[in-house]
Design a protein around this motif. Structure first.
Motif, PDB file in Angstrom:
ATOM      1  N   TYR A  17       0.831  -1.206   0.000  1.00 19.94           N
ATOM      2  CA  TYR A  17       0.000   0.000   0.000  1.00 19.94           C
ATOM      3  C   TYR A  17       0.867   1.258   0.000  1.00 19.94           C
ATOM      4  O   TYR A  17       0.583   2.224  -0.711  1.00 19.94           O
ATOM      5  N   LEU A  18       1.905   1.245   0.796  1.00 20.74           N
ATOM      6  CA  LEU A  18       2.802   2.398   0.873  1.00 20.74           C
ATOM      7  C   LEU A  18       3.522   2.631  -0.462  1.00 20.74           C
ATOM      8  O   LEU A  18       3.646   3.762  -0.922  1.00 20.74           O
ATOM      9  N   ALA A  19       3.965   1.546  -1.087  1.00 20.60           N
ATOM     10  CA  ALA A  19       4.643   1.678  -2.392  1.00 20.60           C
ATOM     11  C   ALA A  19       3.691   2.223  -3.442  1.00 20.60           C
ATOM     12  O   ALA A  19       4.053   3.098  -4.237  1.00 20.60           O
ATOM     13  N   GLY A  20       2.472   1.736  -3.468  1.00 26.13           N
ATOM     14  CA  GLY A  20       1.484   2.238  -4.429  1.00 26.13           C
ATOM     15  C   GLY A  20       1.150   3.694  -4.186  1.00 26.13           C
ATOM     16  O   GLY A  20       1.039   4.494  -5.127  1.00 26.13           O
ATOM     17  N   THR A  21       0.997   4.069  -2.935  1.00 24.75           N
ATOM     18  CA  THR A  21       0.685   5.454  -2.600  1.00 24.75           C
ATOM     19  C   THR A  21       1.846   6.371  -2.947  1.00 24.75           C
ATOM     20  O   THR A  21       1.635   7.469  -3.476  1.00 24.75           O
ATOM     21  N   LEU A  22       3.063   5.941  -2.691  1.00 26.16           N
ATOM     22  CA  LEU A  22       4.226   6.744  -3.040  1.00 26.16           C
ATOM     23  C   LEU A  22       4.331   6.953  -4.542  1.00 26.16           C
ATOM     24  O   LEU A  22       4.679   8.046  -5.004  1.00 26.16           O
ATOM     25  N   PHE A  23       4.028   5.916  -5.313  1.00 31.58           N
ATOM     26  CA  PHE A  23       4.055   6.040  -6.775  1.00 31.58           C
ATOM     27  C   PHE A  23       3.038   7.072  -7.251  1.00 31.58           C
ATOM     28  O   PHE A  23       3.337   7.924  -8.088  1.00 31.58           O
ATOM     29  N   VAL A  24       1.839   7.021  -6.702  1.00 29.60           N
ATOM     30  CA  VAL A  24       0.791   7.981  -7.083  1.00 29.60           C
ATOM     31  C   VAL A  24       1.183   9.395  -6.658  1.00 29.60           C
ATOM     32  O   VAL A  24       1.015  10.352  -7.424  1.00 29.60           O
ATOM     33  N   LEU A  25       1.718   9.553  -5.464  1.00 27.92           N
ATOM     34  CA  LEU A  25       2.143  10.874  -5.002  1.00 27.92           C
ATOM     35  C   LEU A  25       3.275  11.431  -5.862  1.00 27.92           C
ATOM     36  O   LEU A  25       3.303  12.627  -6.176  1.00 27.92           O
ATOM     37  N   LEU A  26       4.213  10.582  -6.256  1.00 30.77           N
ATOM     38  CA  LEU A  26       5.300  11.009  -7.120  1.00 30.77           C
ATOM     39  C   LEU A  26       4.776  11.420  -8.490  1.00 30.77           C
ATOM     40  O   LEU A  26       5.248  12.397  -9.077  1.00 30.77           O
ATOM     41  N   ALA A  27       3.784  10.704  -9.000  1.00 32.59           N
ATOM     42  CA  ALA A  27       3.188  11.059 -10.290  1.00 32.59           C
ATOM     43  C   ALA A  27       2.505  12.425 -10.210  1.00 32.59           C
ATOM     44  O   ALA A  27       2.651  13.260 -11.114  1.00 32.59           O
ATOM     45  N   PHE A  28       1.770  12.685  -9.129  1.00 30.55           N
ATOM     46  CA  PHE A  28       1.113  13.985  -8.980  1.00 30.55           C
ATOM     47  C   PHE A  28       2.127  15.104  -8.751  1.00 30.55           C
ATOM     48  O   PHE A  28       1.947  16.216  -9.248  1.00 30.55           O
ATOM     49  N   ALA A  29       3.189  14.831  -8.014  1.00 34.59           N
ATOM     50  CA  ALA A  29       4.248  15.831  -7.842  1.00 34.59           C
ATOM     51  C   ALA A  29       4.898  16.125  -9.184  1.00 34.59           C
ATOM     52  O   ALA A  29       5.227  17.272  -9.494  1.00 34.59           O
ATOM     53  N   GLY A  30       5.076  15.090  -9.990  1.00 34.27           N
ATOM     54  CA  GLY A  30       5.627  15.277 -11.333  1.00 34.27           C
ATOM     55  C   GLY A  30       4.737  16.140 -12.189  1.00 34.27           C
ATOM     56  O   GLY A  30       5.208  17.013 -12.923  1.00 34.27           O
ATOM     57  N   LEU A  31       3.440  15.910 -12.116  1.00 27.50           N
ATOM     58  CA  LEU A  31       2.515  16.749 -12.865  1.00 27.50           C
ATOM     59  C   LEU A  31       2.601  18.201 -12.417  1.00 27.50           C
ATOM     60  O   LEU A  31       2.632  19.117 -13.240  1.00 27.50           O
ATOM     61  N   ALA A  32       2.672  18.412 -11.120  1.00 26.56           N
ATOM     62  CA  ALA A  32       2.720  19.783 -10.604  1.00 26.56           C
ATOM     63  C   ALA A  32       4.019  20.490 -10.987  1.00 26.56           C
ATOM     64  O   ALA A  32       4.008  21.614 -11.491  1.00 26.56           O
ATOM     65  N   VAL A  33       5.148  19.849 -10.784  1.00 22.81           N
ATOM     66  CA  VAL A  33       6.440  20.478 -11.047  1.00 22.81           C
ATOM     67  C   VAL A  33       6.712  20.603 -12.540  1.00 22.81           C
ATOM     68  O   VAL A  33       7.017  21.681 -13.047  1.00 22.81           O
ATOM     69  N   ASP A  34       6.586  19.500 -13.264  1.00 25.50           N
ATOM     70  CA  ASP A  34       6.939  19.498 -14.676  1.00 25.50           C
ATOM     71  C   ASP A  34       5.958  20.306 -15.517  1.00 25.50           C
ATOM     72  O   ASP A  34       6.362  21.036 -16.429  1.00 25.50           O
ATOM     73  N   LEU A  35       4.675  20.208 -15.237  1.00 25.13           N
ATOM     74  CA  LEU A  35       3.714  21.012 -15.996  1.00 25.13           C
ATOM     75  C   LEU A  35       3.796  22.483 -15.610  1.00 25.13           C
ATOM     76  O   LEU A  35       3.515  23.357 -16.428  1.00 25.13           O
TER      77      LEU A  35
END
Length: 152
Positions: A17-35
């Motif tokens: 669960y923690l690994a899945g949540t971290l992946f999703v959080l990293l994806a959203f952080a990527g969207l925020a920073v990169d976009l």
């Protein structure tokens, strides 16, 4: 008396669960920073092509080659190489000269920049392509100089 600790079959599921949540959080952080970076690159690219179009329209009376030289100079000044990590930009930009139906000169300037991503590589997006175009019109001006010698 010894107490035995009963182990559940579900032990270690929290790690998944923690690994899945971290992946999703990293994806959203990527969207925020990169976009967010892509938005800033788009704004500066738009400023550069608009300035190049206006500069070309200002000197179009001297010919298309002079207008293209001026547009390239203004574009390079407003969007320098390597701006915010952009590794590829269409410089000099694409210039199109047209004569409108009313006889005015229309100059269209367009360019594309390729920005490498930082966090979005995790979700398979290694780069963001940013495109911008601007257009300027130089209207014909008729000037008349009249000297009245009639004495009235």
């Amino acid at each position: 008396m010894k107490k035995s600790i009963r182990r559940s079959k579900d032990s270690g599921i929290v790690l998944f669960y923690l690994a899945g949540t971290l992946f999703v959080l990293l994806a959203f952080a990527g969207l925020a920073v990169d976009l967010g970076r892509a938005y800033v690159v788009k704004a500066h690219l738009s400023k550069a092509v608009d300035g190049a179009a206006l500069a070309a329209a200002r000197v179009i009376g001297n010919g298309q080659s002079a207008a293209q030289t001026e547009a390239n100079k203004i574009f390079s000044t407003n969007f320098p190489n390597g701006f915010l990590g952009v590794n590829s930009v269409q410089n000099p930009p694409n210039l199109v000269f047209q004569i409108a139906a009313d006889g005015s000169n229309q100059i269209t300037v367009s360019s594309t920049a390729v920005m490498p991503t930082t966090f979005m590589k995790v979700i398979g997006q290694p780069q963001v392509n940013v495109f911008s175009a601007g257009q300027a019109t130089r209207r014909l001006v008729d000037i008349s100089f009249v000297i009245d010698k009639s004495g009235s």
